[in-house]
Structures are given as C-alpha cells and as structure tokens.
Design an enzyme around this catalytic site. Structure first.
Site, PDB file in Angstrom:
ATOM      1  N   HIS A  87       0.824  -1.216   0.000  1.00 55.54           N
ATOM      2  CA  HIS A  87       0.000   0.000   0.000  1.00 55.54           C
ATOM      3  C   HIS A  87       0.855   1.261   0.000  1.00 55.54           C
ATOM      4  O   HIS A  87       1.918   1.297   0.620  1.00 55.54           O
ATOM      5  CB  HIS A  87      -1.009   0.010   1.160  1.00 55.54           C
ATOM      6  CG  HIS A  87      -0.420   0.004   2.544  1.00 55.54           C
ATOM      7  ND1 HIS A  87      -0.229   1.150   3.270  1.00 55.54           N
ATOM      8  CD2 HIS A  87      -0.009  -1.012   3.354  1.00 55.54           C
ATOM      9  CE1 HIS A  87       0.261   0.841   4.469  1.00 55.54           C
ATOM     10  NE2 HIS A  87       0.413  -0.457   4.549  1.00 55.54           N
ATOM     11  N   ASP A  89      -0.680   4.300   0.704  1.00 54.02           N
ATOM     12  CA  ASP A  89      -1.278   5.283   1.620  1.00 54.02           C
ATOM     13  C   ASP A  89      -0.598   5.188   2.981  1.00 54.02           C
ATOM     14  O   ASP A  89       0.035   4.170   3.304  1.00 54.02           O
ATOM     15  CB  ASP A  89      -2.797   5.088   1.753  1.00 54.02           C
ATOM     16  CG  ASP A  89      -3.183   3.767   2.411  1.00 54.02           C
ATOM     17  OD1 ASP A  89      -2.538   2.732   2.124  1.00 54.02           O
ATOM     18  OD2 ASP A  89      -4.139   3.756   3.216  1.00 54.02           O
ATOM     19  N   ASP A 120       6.022   1.693   6.864  1.00 55.59           N
ATOM     20  CA  ASP A 120       4.631   1.237   6.644  1.00 55.59           C
ATOM     21  C   ASP A 120       3.957   2.117   5.606  1.00 55.59           C
ATOM     22  O   ASP A 120       3.316   3.091   5.960  1.00 55.59           O
ATOM     23  CB  ASP A 120       3.894   1.272   7.993  1.00 55.59           C
ATOM     24  CG  ASP A 120       2.490   0.710   7.919  1.00 55.59           C
ATOM     25  OD1 ASP A 120       2.132   0.098   6.899  1.00 55.59           O
ATOM     26  OD2 ASP A 120       1.738   0.897   8.895  1.00 55.59           O
ATOM     27  N   GLU A 154      -5.292   0.964   2.343  1.00 53.71           N
ATOM     28  CA  GLU A 154      -5.065  -0.096   3.331  1.00 53.71           C
ATOM     29  C   GLU A 154      -5.301   0.422   4.741  1.00 53.71           C
ATOM     30  O   GLU A 154      -5.923  -0.248   5.566  1.00 53.71           O
ATOM     31  CB  GLU A 154      -3.630  -0.646   3.197  1.00 53.71           C
ATOM     32  CG  GLU A 154      -3.413  -1.976   3.910  1.00 53.71           C
ATOM     33  CD  GLU A 154      -3.068  -1.846   5.388  1.00 53.71           C
ATOM     34  OE1 GLU A 154      -3.137  -2.858   6.090  1.00 53.71           O
ATOM     35  OE2 GLU A 154      -2.723  -0.734   5.852  1.00 53.71           O
ATOM     36  N   ASP A 181       4.852  -6.111   4.468  1.00 57.70           N
ATOM     37  CA  ASP A 181       4.187  -5.079   5.280  1.00 57.70           C
ATOM     38  C   ASP A 181       4.109  -5.525   6.741  1.00 57.70           C
ATOM     39  O   ASP A 181       3.174  -5.193   7.450  1.00 57.70           O
ATOM     40  CB  ASP A 181       2.782  -4.821   4.700  1.00 57.70           C
ATOM     41  CG  ASP A 181       2.141  -3.547   5.252  1.00 57.70           C
ATOM     42  OD1 ASP A 181       2.883  -2.664   5.738  1.00 57.70           O
ATOM     43  OD2 ASP A 181       0.902  -3.437   5.197  1.00 57.70           O
ATOM     44  N   HIS A 214     -26.181  22.335  33.810  1.00 56.39           N
ATOM     45  CA  HIS A 214     -25.460  22.761  35.014  1.00 56.39           C
ATOM     46  C   HIS A 214     -25.428  21.553  35.963  1.00 56.39           C
ATOM     47  O   HIS A 214     -26.487  21.020  36.314  1.00 56.39           O
ATOM     48  CB  HIS A 214     -26.215  23.938  35.657  1.00 56.39           C
ATOM     49  CG  HIS A 214     -25.434  24.599  36.754  1.00 56.39           C
ATOM     50  ND1 HIS A 214     -25.108  23.966  37.932  1.00 56.39           N
ATOM     51  CD2 HIS A 214     -24.924  25.849  36.853  1.00 56.39           C
ATOM     52  CE1 HIS A 214     -24.420  24.782  38.703  1.00 56.39           C
ATOM     53  NE2 HIS A 214     -24.293  25.960  38.067  1.00 56.39           N
ATOM     54  N   THR A 316     -18.150  23.162  35.558  1.00 64.33           N
ATOM     55  CA  THR A 316     -19.117  22.248  36.151  1.00 64.33           C
ATOM     56  C   THR A 316     -20.240  22.010  35.154  1.00 64.33           C
ATOM     57  O   THR A 316     -21.097  22.860  34.944  1.00 64.33           O
ATOM     58  CB  THR A 316     -19.676  22.838  37.456  1.00 64.33           C
ATOM     59  OG1 THR A 316     -20.004  24.204  37.222  1.00 64.33           O
ATOM     60  CG2 THR A 316     -18.669  22.737  38.591  1.00 64.33           C
ATOM     61  N   ARG A 329      -9.158  -6.750  18.142  1.00 67.15           N
ATOM     62  CA  ARG A 329      -8.300  -7.509  17.221  1.00 67.15           C
ATOM     63  C   ARG A 329      -8.790  -8.945  17.258  1.00 67.15           C
ATOM     64  O   ARG A 329      -9.011  -9.502  18.341  1.00 67.15           O
ATOM     65  CB  ARG A 329      -6.846  -7.447  17.671  1.00 67.15           C
ATOM     66  CG  ARG A 329      -6.214  -6.076  17.568  1.00 67.15           C
ATOM     67  CD  ARG A 329      -5.828  -5.732  16.135  1.00 67.15           C
ATOM     68  NE  ARG A 329      -5.456  -4.324  16.028  1.00 67.15           N
ATOM     69  CZ  ARG A 329      -5.014  -3.761  14.914  1.00 67.15           C
ATOM     70  NH1 ARG A 329      -4.898  -4.462  13.801  1.00 67.15           N
ATOM     71  NH2 ARG A 329      -4.707  -2.497  14.892  1.00 67.15           N
ATOM     72  N   SER A 400      -3.128  -6.024  11.315  1.00 64.71           N
ATOM     73  CA  SER A 400      -4.063  -6.553  10.325  1.00 64.71           C
ATOM     74  C   SER A 400      -3.742  -6.023   8.930  1.00 64.71           C
ATOM     75  O   SER A 400      -3.343  -4.879   8.770  1.00 64.71           O
ATOM     76  CB  SER A 400      -5.491  -6.105  10.652  1.00 64.71           C
ATOM     77  OG  SER A 400      -5.761  -6.278  12.028  1.00 64.71           O
TER      78      SER A 400
HETATM   79  N1  BES Z   1       1.364  -2.884   8.118  1.00 63.00           N
HETATM   80  C1  BES Z   1       0.246  -2.817   8.985  1.00 63.00           C
HETATM   81  C2  BES Z   1      -0.183  -4.191   9.483  1.00 63.00           C
HETATM   82  C3  BES Z   1       0.705  -4.804  10.516  1.00 63.00           C
HETATM   83  C4  BES Z   1       1.039  -4.105  11.662  1.00 63.00           C
HETATM   84  C5  BES Z   1       1.155  -6.078  10.349  1.00 63.00           C
HETATM   85  C6  BES Z   1       1.843  -4.685  12.618  1.00 63.00           C
HETATM   86  C7  BES Z   1       1.955  -6.650  11.296  1.00 63.00           C
HETATM   87  C8  BES Z   1       2.312  -5.957  12.432  1.00 63.00           C
HETATM   88  C9  BES Z   1      -0.930  -2.160   8.269  1.00 63.00           C
HETATM   89  O1  BES Z   1      -0.544  -1.067   7.492  1.00 63.00           O
HETATM   90  C10 BES Z   1      -1.884  -1.624   9.285  1.00 63.00           C
HETATM   91  O2  BES Z   1      -1.538  -0.733  10.012  1.00 63.00           O
HETATM   92  N2  BES Z   1      -3.091  -2.154   9.299  1.00 63.00           N
HETATM   93  C11 BES Z   1      -4.142  -1.619  10.072  1.00 63.00           C
HETATM   94  C12 BES Z   1      -5.392  -2.095   9.422  1.00 63.00           C
HETATM   95  C13 BES Z   1      -6.627  -1.391   9.812  1.00 63.00           C
HETATM   96  C14 BES Z   1      -6.573   0.088   9.644  1.00 63.00           C
HETATM   97  C15 BES Z   1      -7.823  -1.970   9.101  1.00 63.00           C
HETATM   98  C16 BES Z   1      -4.020  -2.081  11.499  1.00 63.00           C
HETATM   99  O3  BES Z   1      -3.534  -3.198  11.772  1.00 63.00           O
HETATM  100  O4  BES Z   1      -4.380  -1.310  12.388  1.00 63.00           O
HETATM  101 MN    MN Z   2       1.083  -1.453   6.351  1.00 65.59          MN
HETATM  102 MN    MN Z   3      -0.334   0.671   8.879  1.00 63.43          MN
END
Ligand code: BES
Ligand code: MN
Ligand code: MN
Length: 455
Positions: A87, A89, A120, A154, A181, A214, A316, A329, A400
């Site tokens: 990715h 982004d 990343d 991603e 990644d 209040h 307050t 997760r 993820s």
């Molecule tokens: N590269 C990461 C995924 C990752 C992080 C793999 C740590 C192994 C170890 C990826 O870019 C990422 O950050 N994914 C997000 C996905 C989410 C936004 C749907 C994540 O894991 O938070």
């Molecule tokens: Mn990544």
């Molecule tokens: Mn990431």
C-alpha cells in the site's frame, strides 16, 4: 546474482533519492483534505513502475482512492506468476510536535530514513520495485511473471479493494501472493509471518439530556453519558482479562500444543518488553503468555473517548453526549461482521436504561492464517536465509492487513508475508523510520525470492 548485488550496491544512492521523493508525498488516506495527494502519489508510483521497465502500469480509479497495478508477465505460461501486494497510503501524522523532522521531509539519520510511511509501507513497497528494476536492468528479463497491486486505502480498511479484486479475477490470477508489510522478528532476525489478526472497529455513542446541563442544578437526577459510557466499557472485559461479550470466543481457533511450544522457543523477554514501555506491569488474558497476547489472542481496546469538558481549568457541566472508539483484534476464525453484531447486542443489553445508546461499525478486517509450506514459502525461506545469513523465524503478528484473507478465498492463492520492517520503527507514530540496512538487504532478499520461485 552477483551482478544483481553489484547493481543494487552501485545504485543505492539514487534509490534513496527516489525513495525520498516517494516519501515526500503526504498520501494520508483517511484525511479528505489529502485526497489529491493520495491521487498524486498513486500516479507517481504508476510512472515509477513504468520507468523501471514494467510492461504495463495503470492507475485504476475506485469509488475511493486509486489502485495502482503493473505487470511484467514475459516469462511464459510455464513460469509461476507472483502477485506483489502493498500500500502507498499512510497514516495521519498527529501529534506533529513530537516529530524530530517534519513527517513529509524525509531525513537520513543513524542509518535510518525518517518519514511517515517509511516502514509502513512505502519503503517496503519500494524495495520490491528496486529488486525488479535490478533484475530487468541486469538480465533484461524476469525469471517469473510479476504482477503488482498497490493500493491507497489499506490504512482505512481497504474499503474498495474487494470489489476491484472480484471485478478483475483474470488480471490478478496468480500462483503466489507476496506482501512486505510486517516486521522482522528483530534486528538481523528474518521472519515469515503466518498469521495476522483481524479487526472490528466500533464506535459507541451515548446520549443523555437534550443539552449540556449545570451539574449543580441537574447532577444526581440525570444519567451522565460519560459515566454511563464508562460503565459500559468496564463491563467489556472480566477480571481474567477475557472479553465478556457473549459468543466472542466461539470461533477462535485455539493455538495447538505444537504452536505454543514454538512460541515458547522464540526469543522474547517480557521484562525487557515491559521496561522498554515504562509500564509498572504487564496485563493480559489469563492462561496465555505476553507473546501470545500480542499476536495470537483476540483483544479489545478503547482507542479514544470523546465528550464533556476537556479545556484548561474546571467547568461544572453534565454533558449531553459521549462516545468511545473501541476496536477488537480478532484471530482465525473469527469474523468481523459476526463480532460487530455480538458487540452491538451486548452493548445495547448492558447500557443503563437512563441513556440512549447507538453503536456504529466503522470498519473491519478478517484475520488470516497461512500455510507454512508451499512453493512461495520455501522460496522466501531460502531467500531470507541467504540474505540475512540465518533461518527465518515463523511468527504471527498482531496487526491486520484487511485484504489478506481475500487472496486465499477469492484468488485461491497462498500468501507469503515476508516483511522487512522492525517492531520499533514507530509505524503509525511520530518519528516513523525504516532501517537502511533492511532496505538494502530487503532488495536483495526480494530479488532472491523471485529467482528461487522460478526454480
Ligand atoms: N502494516 C500494517 C499491518 C501490521 C502491523 C502487520 C503490525 C503486522 C504488524 C498495516 O498497514 C496496518 O496498520 N493495518 C491496520 C489495518 C486497519 C486500519 C484496518 C491495522 O492493523 O491497524
Ligand atoms: Mn502497512
Ligand atoms: Mn499501517
């Protein structure tokens, strides 16, 4: 391979200059004000892939950010076809004041390149581009057929990628998928990741009175939405660190005895881990180790709470609204939509009857477990062994990659997760960086991988 190695070495300075250009583009996918930067970045990458000699290189528009696709499939129908996925982004940059250098002004320091997206995932995408450039420049051909799919969503859950894959099954058909990644197990410790967690990201909105009140005149008679929200949050886990949502663990595939044994043999020092984070103690689900907690067990975290008075000083007030962003997760074989519905039912059931509660599903990803063997894995194992001079560890990661399961279910191709980042390179945080050693070794490992795959 010596010629490839020589090419990579003699062009290293130029590669770094190009990587700096790639990293300078603020392709933050979640921020609408950066939409044109994301588009510009996709285009930059497309042009770059042409310039290294890919036969075709295209930007596909989607309902969101564009997808870049390139291919070089000249090795003949007998040769395997590999689909590289990555990715372009990146995550937002806040808090900006904690960056040593501006996040989009890449800076070289201590053998690392500092910039948002460096580890990343732009740096890792780029090392594959350079490996392919080197093979094409030195040999004029690639030993296998290569397809590259590099998306711009991603970090926001790959919202439009599934549709694209379903619409382009022939284009994307392949024998193996390779993704870079994920992190190495540690410096100089290559790893092949065989499991990624999924994600279920929810937002809980609590509404109390029709306006802020209040707290002296009304407090005591009216439920405070922030308090109610905290009561809900407190009931999401029990005292054993288990998630209390009914049915949450139903589909969890338990670690096998063999896996737990492998886990126990991985070098990991929980005390060092604790010290590195300056926490007085570690926590986690009863009956599992820290390493299992962070990669093989499901979790629930509150990412943020919004509501009430947070300015300087004291006010307050009994606020009218509060909300929390809560993510879970997931591990194989939990399903993100199933968990979202169980979460919603549970939160609605435990919400105090004196407030209104609305639960929203922000995004999600399914977990994945891949085979540790097969042609791709074996090629990756040999490549890492040769490039790093030691055998890779088999690991599971806690993060993820939303699309990974789809390679298996839709494209029916096994995925190789061969990453070159490091755990502590500050992905998603200030001062994100990427080791130039791993950039260099990664380029070589990647070219070895494509070669071994051809054997
Ligand atoms: N590269 C990461 C995924 C990752 C992080 C793999 C740590 C192994 C170890 C990826 O870019 C990422 O950050 N994914 C997000 C996905 C989410 C936004 C749907 C994540 O894991 O938070
Ligand atoms: Mn990544
Ligand atoms: Mn990431």
């Amino acid at each position: 391979m010596e010629n490839i190695q020589a090419y990579l070495t003699s062009n290293q300075d130029r590669f770094i200059k190009e990587l700096i250009e790639f990293l300078s583009i603020p392709s933050i996918s979640t921020a609408p004000e950066h939409n044109s930067d994301v588009a510009y970045c996709g285009n930059w990458l497309k042009e770059h892939l042409s310039s290294i000699g890919m036969k075709t290189s295209t930007v596909y528009a989607t309902a969101g950010h564009p997808i870049v696709y390139a291919e070089h499939c000249e090795a003949g129908p007998e040769a395997p076809t590999v689909l590289f996925y990555g990715h372009y982004d990146v995550q937002p940059i806040d808090p900006l004041h904690l960056w040593t250098n501006p996040p989009f002004e890449p800076t070289l320091r201590d053998g690392k390149i500092f910039a948002r997206g460096s580890t990343d995932d732009k740096g890792q995408v780029f090392l594959h581009c350079k490996a392919i450039e080197a093979m094409l420049a030195v040999n004029g051909t690639l030993p296998i057929n290569v397809k590259m799919l590099i998306e711009g969503e991603e970090e926001i859950g790959s919202i439009h990628l599934e549709h694209f894959i379903r619409e382009h099954l022939d284009l994307l058909s392949c024998d193996t998928v390779v993704v870079s990644d994920t992190p190495l197990y540690g410096p100089g410790m290559p790893s092949l990741c065989y499991g990624l967690r999924g994600l279920c990201y929810m937002e809980v909105h609590v509404t109390g009175p029709n306006r802020d009140l209040h707290s002296g005149s009304y407090g005591g008679s009216i439920s405070n939405p922030l308090q109610a929200l905290c009561e809900i949050i407190a009931k999401l886990k029990d005292s054993y660190g288990r998630i209390a949502i009914p049915g949450f663990y139903d589909n969890v595939k338990e670690l096998t005895d063999e896996e737990r044994l492998d886990y126990s043999r991985l070098p990991f020092n929980a005390e060092e881990f604790r010290k590195g984070l300056d926490v007085p103690g570690l926590c986690g689900e009863y009956g599992y180790t820290t390493l299992e907690h962070i990669s093989a067990r499901p979790t629930l975290d509150v990412n943020g709470i919004i509501g009430g008075f947070t300015g300087i000083g004291a006010k307050t007030v009994l606020p009218s609204k509060a909300s929390a962003k809560i993510s879970m997760r997931l591990v194989a074989n939990q399903d993100t939509l199933d968990i979202a519905s169980k979460f919603t039912s549970y939160v609605e059931a435990i919400a105090p009857p004196t407030v209104q509660v609305e639960v929203e599903n922000l995004h999600g990803a399914n977990p994945v477990l891949v085979e540790k063997t097969g042609r791709g894995m074996n090629a990756a194992k040999k490549a890492l062994q040769e490039a790093y001079g030691r055998e890779p560890y088999f690991t599971r990661e806690g993060g993820s990659i939303p699309v990974c399961l789809l390679f298996d279910t839709i494209l029916k191709a096994p995925t190789v997760l061969m990453g070159f980042g490091l755990q502590d390179e500050n992905a998603h945080s200030p001062d994100e960086h990427f080791s130039l050693d791993n950039f260099r070794i990664g380029m070589y490992a990647s070219s070895l991988f494509y070669n071994y795959l051809a054997e």
